[in-house]
Design a protein around this motif. Structure first.
Motif, PDB file in Angstrom:
ATOM      1  N   LEU A 298       0.819  -1.211   0.000  1.00 41.03           N
ATOM      2  CA  LEU A 298       0.000   0.000   0.000  1.00 41.03           C
ATOM      3  C   LEU A 298       0.853   1.261   0.000  1.00 41.03           C
ATOM      4  O   LEU A 298       0.496   2.264  -0.627  1.00 41.03           O
ATOM      5  CB  LEU A 298      -0.972  -0.015   1.172  1.00 41.03           C
ATOM      6  N   ARG A 299       1.971   1.238   0.676  1.00 43.57           N
ATOM      7  CA  ARG A 299       2.863   2.403   0.677  1.00 43.57           C
ATOM      8  C   ARG A 299       3.480   2.610  -0.705  1.00 43.57           C
ATOM      9  O   ARG A 299       3.679   3.743  -1.137  1.00 43.57           O
ATOM     10  CB  ARG A 299       3.916   2.274   1.758  1.00 43.57           C
ATOM     11  N   LEU A 300       3.768   1.533  -1.400  1.00 40.08           N
ATOM     12  CA  LEU A 300       4.285   1.670  -2.758  1.00 40.08           C
ATOM     13  C   LEU A 300       3.194   2.220  -3.685  1.00 40.08           C
ATOM     14  O   LEU A 300       3.474   3.067  -4.541  1.00 40.08           O
ATOM     15  CB  LEU A 300       4.828   0.340  -3.270  1.00 40.08           C
ATOM     16  N   ALA A 301       1.968   1.760  -3.497  1.00 38.86           N
ATOM     17  CA  ALA A 301       0.842   2.299  -4.276  1.00 38.86           C
ATOM     18  C   ALA A 301       0.661   3.782  -3.960  1.00 38.86           C
ATOM     19  O   ALA A 301       0.464   4.599  -4.870  1.00 38.86           O
ATOM     20  CB  ALA A 301      -0.436   1.519  -3.976  1.00 38.86           C
TER      21      ALA A 301
ATOM     22  N   SER B 240      -0.261  10.747   3.536  1.00 40.96           N
ATOM     23  CA  SER B 240      -0.562  10.372   2.150  1.00 40.96           C
ATOM     24  C   SER B 240      -1.110   8.956   2.073  1.00 40.96           C
ATOM     25  O   SER B 240      -1.964   8.652   1.243  1.00 40.96           O
ATOM     26  CB  SER B 240       0.682  10.510   1.267  1.00 40.96           C
ATOM     27  N   TYR B 241      -0.652   8.110   2.953  1.00 37.11           N
ATOM     28  CA  TYR B 241      -1.121   6.724   3.041  1.00 37.11           C
ATOM     29  C   TYR B 241      -2.608   6.692   3.385  1.00 37.11           C
ATOM     30  O   TYR B 241      -3.392   5.998   2.749  1.00 37.11           O
ATOM     31  CB  TYR B 241      -0.278   6.034   4.121  1.00 37.11           C
ATOM     32  N   GLU B 242      -3.006   7.481   4.364  1.00 33.81           N
ATOM     33  CA  GLU B 242      -4.411   7.540   4.772  1.00 33.81           C
ATOM     34  C   GLU B 242      -5.262   8.240   3.722  1.00 33.81           C
ATOM     35  O   GLU B 242      -6.404   7.857   3.480  1.00 33.81           O
ATOM     36  CB  GLU B 242      -4.534   8.223   6.129  1.00 33.81           C
ATOM     37  N   ALA B 243      -4.722   9.263   3.067  1.00 34.58           N
ATOM     38  CA  ALA B 243      -5.466   9.972   2.026  1.00 34.58           C
ATOM     39  C   ALA B 243      -5.787   9.032   0.868  1.00 34.58           C
ATOM     40  O   ALA B 243      -6.879   9.084   0.305  1.00 34.58           O
ATOM     41  CB  ALA B 243      -4.670  11.174   1.526  1.00 34.58           C
ATOM     42  N   MET B 244      -4.843   8.157   0.525  1.00 35.63           N
ATOM     43  CA  MET B 244      -5.094   7.216  -0.553  1.00 35.63           C
ATOM     44  C   MET B 244      -6.289   6.328  -0.207  1.00 35.63           C
ATOM     45  O   MET B 244      -7.157   6.091  -1.044  1.00 35.63           O
ATOM     46  CB  MET B 244      -3.880   6.333  -0.818  1.00 35.63           C
ATOM     47  N   ALA B 245      -6.345   5.868   1.024  1.00 38.07           N
ATOM     48  CA  ALA B 245      -7.449   5.005   1.445  1.00 38.07           C
ATOM     49  C   ALA B 245      -8.784   5.731   1.365  1.00 38.07           C
ATOM     50  O   ALA B 245      -9.811   5.123   1.074  1.00 38.07           O
ATOM     51  CB  ALA B 245      -7.201   4.501   2.864  1.00 38.07           C
ATOM     52  N   ASN B 246      -8.756   7.040   1.598  1.00 37.12           N
ATOM     53  CA  ASN B 246      -9.988   7.831   1.538  1.00 37.12           C
ATOM     54  C   ASN B 246     -10.364   8.261   0.122  1.00 37.12           C
ATOM     55  O   ASN B 246     -11.535   8.458  -0.172  1.00 37.12           O
ATOM     56  CB  ASN B 246      -9.860   9.076   2.428  1.00 37.12           C
ATOM     57  N   ASP B 247      -9.363   8.443  -0.752  1.00 39.94           N
ATOM     58  CA  ASP B 247      -9.606   9.004  -2.074  1.00 39.94           C
ATOM     59  C   ASP B 247      -9.782   7.973  -3.190  1.00 39.94           C
ATOM     60  O   ASP B 247     -10.246   8.318  -4.264  1.00 39.94           O
ATOM     61  CB  ASP B 247      -8.463   9.946  -2.457  1.00 39.94           C
TER      62      ASP B 247
ATOM     63  N   ASP C 225     -11.041   3.971  -4.473  1.00 41.24           N
ATOM     64  CA  ASP C 225     -11.863   2.836  -4.052  1.00 41.24           C
ATOM     65  C   ASP C 225     -11.009   1.567  -3.992  1.00 41.24           C
ATOM     66  O   ASP C 225      -9.914   1.498  -4.540  1.00 41.24           O
ATOM     67  CB  ASP C 225     -13.103   2.661  -4.926  1.00 41.24           C
ATOM     68  N   ARG C 226     -11.530   0.607  -3.319  1.00 42.18           N
ATOM     69  CA  ARG C 226     -10.819  -0.636  -3.031  1.00 42.18           C
ATOM     70  C   ARG C 226     -10.329  -1.328  -4.306  1.00 42.18           C
ATOM     71  O   ARG C 226      -9.208  -1.840  -4.346  1.00 42.18           O
ATOM     72  CB  ARG C 226     -11.732  -1.556  -2.225  1.00 42.18           C
ATOM     73  N   GLU C 227     -11.144  -1.340  -5.350  1.00 47.65           N
ATOM     74  CA  GLU C 227     -10.776  -2.026  -6.586  1.00 47.65           C
ATOM     75  C   GLU C 227      -9.562  -1.373  -7.245  1.00 47.65           C
ATOM     76  O   GLU C 227      -8.680  -2.063  -7.761  1.00 47.65           O
ATOM     77  CB  GLU C 227     -11.958  -2.065  -7.567  1.00 47.65           C
ATOM     78  N   ASP C 228      -9.517  -0.041  -7.231  1.00 51.43           N
ATOM     79  CA  ASP C 228      -8.374   0.664  -7.811  1.00 51.43           C
ATOM     80  C   ASP C 228      -7.093   0.353  -7.043  1.00 51.43           C
ATOM     81  O   ASP C 228      -6.035   0.133  -7.636  1.00 51.43           O
ATOM     82  CB  ASP C 228      -8.606   2.172  -7.820  1.00 51.43           C
ATOM     83  N   ILE C 229      -7.188   0.360  -5.731  1.00 54.56           N
ATOM     84  CA  ILE C 229      -6.019   0.077  -4.892  1.00 54.56           C
ATOM     85  C   ILE C 229      -5.562  -1.360  -5.105  1.00 54.56           C
ATOM     86  O   ILE C 229      -4.365  -1.619  -5.265  1.00 54.56           O
ATOM     87  CB  ILE C 229      -6.330   0.364  -3.407  1.00 54.56           C
ATOM     88  N   LEU C 230      -6.504  -2.299  -5.124  1.00 51.88           N
ATOM     89  CA  LEU C 230      -6.138  -3.702  -5.336  1.00 51.88           C
ATOM     90  C   LEU C 230      -5.499  -3.907  -6.708  1.00 51.88           C
ATOM     91  O   LEU C 230      -4.548  -4.689  -6.833  1.00 51.88           O
ATOM     92  CB  LEU C 230      -7.355  -4.609  -5.174  1.00 51.88           C
TER      93      LEU C 230
ATOM     94  N   GLU D 115      -0.403  -4.961  -9.694  1.00 47.70           N
ATOM     95  CA  GLU D 115       0.656  -4.491 -10.594  1.00 47.70           C
ATOM     96  C   GLU D 115       1.997  -4.380  -9.875  1.00 47.70           C
ATOM     97  O   GLU D 115       3.046  -4.712 -10.443  1.00 47.70           O
ATOM     98  CB  GLU D 115       0.267  -3.156 -11.233  1.00 47.70           C
ATOM     99  N   ILE D 116       1.973  -3.913  -8.656  1.00 52.53           N
ATOM    100  CA  ILE D 116       3.204  -3.810  -7.863  1.00 52.53           C
ATOM    101  C   ILE D 116       3.780  -5.201  -7.629  1.00 52.53           C
ATOM    102  O   ILE D 116       4.985  -5.421  -7.764  1.00 52.53           O
ATOM    103  CB  ILE D 116       2.945  -3.070  -6.534  1.00 52.53           C
ATOM    104  N   SER D 117       2.915  -6.145  -7.295  1.00 56.80           N
ATOM    105  CA  SER D 117       3.353  -7.523  -7.077  1.00 56.80           C
ATOM    106  C   SER D 117       4.006  -8.096  -8.334  1.00 56.80           C
ATOM    107  O   SER D 117       5.067  -8.730  -8.265  1.00 56.80           O
ATOM    108  CB  SER D 117       2.163  -8.391  -6.655  1.00 56.80           C
ATOM    109  N   LYS D 118       3.390  -7.856  -9.477  1.00 55.09           N
ATOM    110  CA  LYS D 118       3.965  -8.327 -10.743  1.00 55.09           C
ATOM    111  C   LYS D 118       5.339  -7.696 -11.003  1.00 55.09           C
ATOM    112  O   LYS D 118       6.264  -8.362 -11.435  1.00 55.09           O
ATOM    113  CB  LYS D 118       3.028  -7.998 -11.906  1.00 55.09           C
TER     114      LYS D 118
END
Length: 167
Positions: free
Chosen positions: A68-71, A137-144, A146-151, A156-159
């Protein structure tokens, strides 16, 4: 065997500190702090989890937070995932080198067990320095986002990590 028991008891405060990282808040955020936080989490899991100094659930949470931090870094800087992963790997390598050099450790896997607590405390200190600064910024991402975009970003990060031989 007795040394492991002593290390586990002595590191109880350390593990509480590691647990509190995600709850800490600080003013400001930066790419470097998120990358360094992710780097030290990765080092902690790689080096301390196999020695049973971090419980499974905490290690799992730290690895998830790393993704999540990389995202967060990619979103906040508009850098490609590939560039962020490259920066993360470089940051982690520099962090490990600094940990070993500044604390006069050799490769942890070659150290006597007596150095483990000191090494774990050095990691915790760095995490407490970098992770709270990146939390805004980590918390803002969670608020801004949606779950599908983050996942999708995490996938992609995992790949990208796998392309570099990482997990």
């Amino acid at each position: 065997m007795q040394l492991q028991t002593v290390l586990r008891r002595a590191s109880a405060g350390l593990l509480v500190g590691l647990t509190m990282i995600s709850q800490a808040q600080a003013v400001g955020s930066s790419k470097d702090d998120n990358l360094m936080c992710a780097a030290y989490m990765d080092i902690a899991v790689a080096d301390l989890y196999p020695l049973k100094l971090i419980p499974y659930d905490k290690a799992k949470q730290m690895l998830s937070s790393r993704f999540l931090r990389l995202a967060t870094t990619s979103i906040s800087t508009d850098e490609s995932i590939s560039a962020v992963v490259d920066s993360f790997i470089n940051s982690r390598n520099q962090a490990r080198e600094a940990l070993l050099k500044n604390n006069q450790f050799n490769d942890l896997r070659l150290n006597p067990e007596g150095d483990l607590l000191t090494y774990a405390q050095a990691i915790d200190k760095q995490m407490n320095q970098h992770c709270p600064k990146g939390n805004a910024s980590y918390e803002a991402m969670a608020n801004d986002y949606d779950r599908e975009d983050i996942l999708a970003m995490v996938v992609e990060i995992s790949k990208e990590l796998k392309k570099h031989g990482e997990k």
